[in-house]
Design a protein around this motif. Structure first.
Motif, PDB file in Angstrom:
ATOM      1  N   PRO A  65       0.819  -1.191   0.000  1.00  0.00           N
ATOM      2  CA  PRO A  65       0.000   0.000   0.000  1.00  0.00           C
ATOM      3  C   PRO A  65       0.863   1.256   0.000  1.00  0.00           C
ATOM      4  O   PRO A  65       2.030   1.147   0.316  1.00  0.00           O
ATOM      5  CB  PRO A  65      -0.783  -0.128   1.309  1.00  0.00           C
ATOM      6  CG  PRO A  65       0.136  -0.864   2.236  1.00  0.00           C
ATOM      7  CD  PRO A  65       0.905  -1.782   1.345  1.00  0.00           C
ATOM      8  N   PRO A  66       0.318   2.396  -0.261  1.00  0.00           N
ATOM      9  CA  PRO A  66      -0.982   2.690  -0.833  1.00  0.00           C
ATOM     10  C   PRO A  66      -0.996   2.414  -2.341  1.00  0.00           C
ATOM     11  O   PRO A  66      -0.118   1.721  -2.851  1.00  0.00           O
ATOM     12  CB  PRO A  66      -1.180   4.161  -0.507  1.00  0.00           C
ATOM     13  CG  PRO A  66       0.200   4.717  -0.454  1.00  0.00           C
ATOM     14  CD  PRO A  66       1.077   3.602   0.047  1.00  0.00           C
ATOM     15  N   HIS A  67      -1.964   3.006  -3.040  1.00  0.00           N
ATOM     16  CA  HIS A  67      -2.200   2.677  -4.439  1.00  0.00           C
ATOM     17  C   HIS A  67      -0.948   2.826  -5.308  1.00  0.00           C
ATOM     18  O   HIS A  67      -0.680   1.986  -6.155  1.00  0.00           O
ATOM     19  CB  HIS A  67      -3.333   3.546  -4.994  1.00  0.00           C
ATOM     20  CG  HIS A  67      -3.682   3.229  -6.415  1.00  0.00           C
ATOM     21  ND1 HIS A  67      -4.354   2.090  -6.767  1.00  0.00           N
ATOM     22  CD2 HIS A  67      -3.415   3.893  -7.562  1.00  0.00           C
ATOM     23  CE1 HIS A  67      -4.504   2.060  -8.083  1.00  0.00           C
ATOM     24  NE2 HIS A  67      -3.952   3.147  -8.580  1.00  0.00           N
ATOM     25  N   ASP A 130      -2.010   8.127  -2.718  1.00  0.00           N
ATOM     26  CA  ASP A 130      -3.117   7.539  -3.468  1.00  0.00           C
ATOM     27  C   ASP A 130      -3.567   8.459  -4.589  1.00  0.00           C
ATOM     28  O   ASP A 130      -4.704   8.401  -5.038  1.00  0.00           O
ATOM     29  CB  ASP A 130      -4.297   7.241  -2.530  1.00  0.00           C
ATOM     30  CG  ASP A 130      -4.168   5.888  -1.871  1.00  0.00           C
ATOM     31  OD1 ASP A 130      -3.721   4.947  -2.541  1.00  0.00           O
ATOM     32  OD2 ASP A 130      -4.517   5.768  -0.688  1.00  0.00           O
ATOM     33  N   TRP A 175      -3.149  -0.748   9.072  1.00  0.00           N
ATOM     34  CA  TRP A 175      -3.264  -0.084   7.771  1.00  0.00           C
ATOM     35  C   TRP A 175      -2.965  -1.068   6.649  1.00  0.00           C
ATOM     36  O   TRP A 175      -3.711  -1.164   5.678  1.00  0.00           O
ATOM     37  CB  TRP A 175      -2.306   1.108   7.779  1.00  0.00           C
ATOM     38  CG  TRP A 175      -2.280   1.986   6.580  1.00  0.00           C
ATOM     39  CD1 TRP A 175      -3.226   2.893   6.196  1.00  0.00           C
ATOM     40  CD2 TRP A 175      -1.215   2.095   5.629  1.00  0.00           C
ATOM     41  NE1 TRP A 175      -2.810   3.546   5.071  1.00  0.00           N
ATOM     42  CE2 TRP A 175      -1.583   3.080   4.712  1.00  0.00           C
ATOM     43  CE3 TRP A 175       0.013   1.463   5.487  1.00  0.00           C
ATOM     44  CZ2 TRP A 175      -0.772   3.452   3.634  1.00  0.00           C
ATOM     45  CZ3 TRP A 175       0.829   1.826   4.437  1.00  0.00           C
ATOM     46  CH2 TRP A 175       0.440   2.804   3.517  1.00  0.00           C
ATOM     47  N   TRP A 179      -5.602  -2.703   3.794  1.00  0.00           N
ATOM     48  CA  TRP A 179      -5.290  -2.633   2.370  1.00  0.00           C
ATOM     49  C   TRP A 179      -5.245  -4.031   1.767  1.00  0.00           C
ATOM     50  O   TRP A 179      -5.812  -4.272   0.696  1.00  0.00           O
ATOM     51  CB  TRP A 179      -3.960  -1.910   2.172  1.00  0.00           C
ATOM     52  CG  TRP A 179      -3.451  -1.972   0.775  1.00  0.00           C
ATOM     53  CD1 TRP A 179      -3.819  -1.176  -0.279  1.00  0.00           C
ATOM     54  CD2 TRP A 179      -2.481  -2.882   0.258  1.00  0.00           C
ATOM     55  NE1 TRP A 179      -3.138  -1.534  -1.403  1.00  0.00           N
ATOM     56  CE2 TRP A 179      -2.304  -2.585  -1.101  1.00  0.00           C
ATOM     57  CE3 TRP A 179      -1.738  -3.916   0.818  1.00  0.00           C
ATOM     58  CZ2 TRP A 179      -1.420  -3.287  -1.919  1.00  0.00           C
ATOM     59  CZ3 TRP A 179      -0.852  -4.622   0.009  1.00  0.00           C
ATOM     60  CH2 TRP A 179      -0.701  -4.302  -1.335  1.00  0.00           C
ATOM     61  N   TRP A 185     -10.449   2.825   2.215  1.00  0.00           N
ATOM     62  CA  TRP A 185      -9.831   3.598   3.287  1.00  0.00           C
ATOM     63  C   TRP A 185     -10.898   4.254   4.158  1.00  0.00           C
ATOM     64  O   TRP A 185     -10.708   4.425   5.356  1.00  0.00           O
ATOM     65  CB  TRP A 185      -8.907   4.669   2.728  1.00  0.00           C
ATOM     66  CG  TRP A 185      -7.694   4.127   2.039  1.00  0.00           C
ATOM     67  CD1 TRP A 185      -7.319   4.395   0.748  1.00  0.00           C
ATOM     68  CD2 TRP A 185      -6.689   3.235   2.552  1.00  0.00           C
ATOM     69  NE1 TRP A 185      -6.156   3.724   0.446  1.00  0.00           N
ATOM     70  CE2 TRP A 185      -5.745   2.993   1.547  1.00  0.00           C
ATOM     71  CE3 TRP A 185      -6.514   2.609   3.776  1.00  0.00           C
ATOM     72  CZ2 TRP A 185      -4.639   2.188   1.701  1.00  0.00           C
ATOM     73  CZ3 TRP A 185      -5.408   1.795   3.940  1.00  0.00           C
ATOM     74  CH2 TRP A 185      -4.485   1.595   2.910  1.00  0.00           C
TER      75      TRP A 185
END
Length: 189
Positions: A65-67, A130, A175, A179, A185
């Motif tokens: 993660p993130p995107h 993200d 977190w 994910w 989120w």
């Protein structure tokens, strides 16, 4: 959330979540000497389990993660901006609750700009983004040490069920778990 001791269950989760090293998987771990050098240079001790993750499991991951991927320790993601000030990890992160400065009555001032800059630059490592200026930070100093925060151009808010916005657990492992499970989120809507 224990920021001082790595939980074996959380480390197992992180090993699974970050998968194999390689172009589409995680970056090789930094190793303990690299983590200790980073901490000494910045006057901080990274919170667990992120600390052990970077030392033994992965120093970033293009898959997230993130995107847009987990950046290496001390790095900033593409698009962070060349005009941003140097990061000051040893200074405490200034917030303990959400602050959406864009929702306040707009009163541009040098004091407000300086406070916003402290939110972006003091007491956190940037984990990644993200898109659209949405940056994930791990607090390394201050009362929220070990918590993840989403900081955008409009405001900042902590990640974790006790803060609202999500049903996920707080901290780096919570977190990553959220994910890995494909959770949104902001899943309390």
């Amino acid at each position: 959330m224990d920021t001082e001791h790595a939980d074996p269950g959380e480390l197992a989760l992180l090993r699974t979540a970050f998968g194999a090293a390689g172009p589409d998987g995680r970056r090789p771990a930094l190793g303990w000497p690299g983590v200790h050098a980073f901490e000494a240079r910045h006057g901080v001790v990274l919170p667990e389990p992120y600390r052990t993750c970077v030392a033994e499991i992965a120093d970033g991951s293009p898959a997230g993660p993130p995107h847009y991927g987990l950046v290496p320790l001390g790095g900033t993601p593409a698009g962070w901006g060349g005009d941003r000030r140097a990061r000051v990890l040893g200074e405490p992160f200034p917030l303990t609750g959400p602050w959406f400065w864009d929702a306040e009555e707009p009163v541009p001032s040098a004091a407000l700009d300086a406070r916003i800059e402290r939110v972006f630059h003091h007491g956190t490592v940037v984990l990644g983004h993200d898109g659209c200026g949405m940056y994930w930070h791990l607090v390394v100093t201050g009362p929220h040490r070990g918590h993840i925060w989403l900081i955008t151009g409009e405001g900042a808010g902590p990640f974790g069920a006790q803060f609202g916005f999500t049903t996920a657990e707080s901290g780096f492992a919570g977190w990553v778990r959220h994910w890995s499970a494909g959770g949104s989120w902001f899943d309390t809507d």
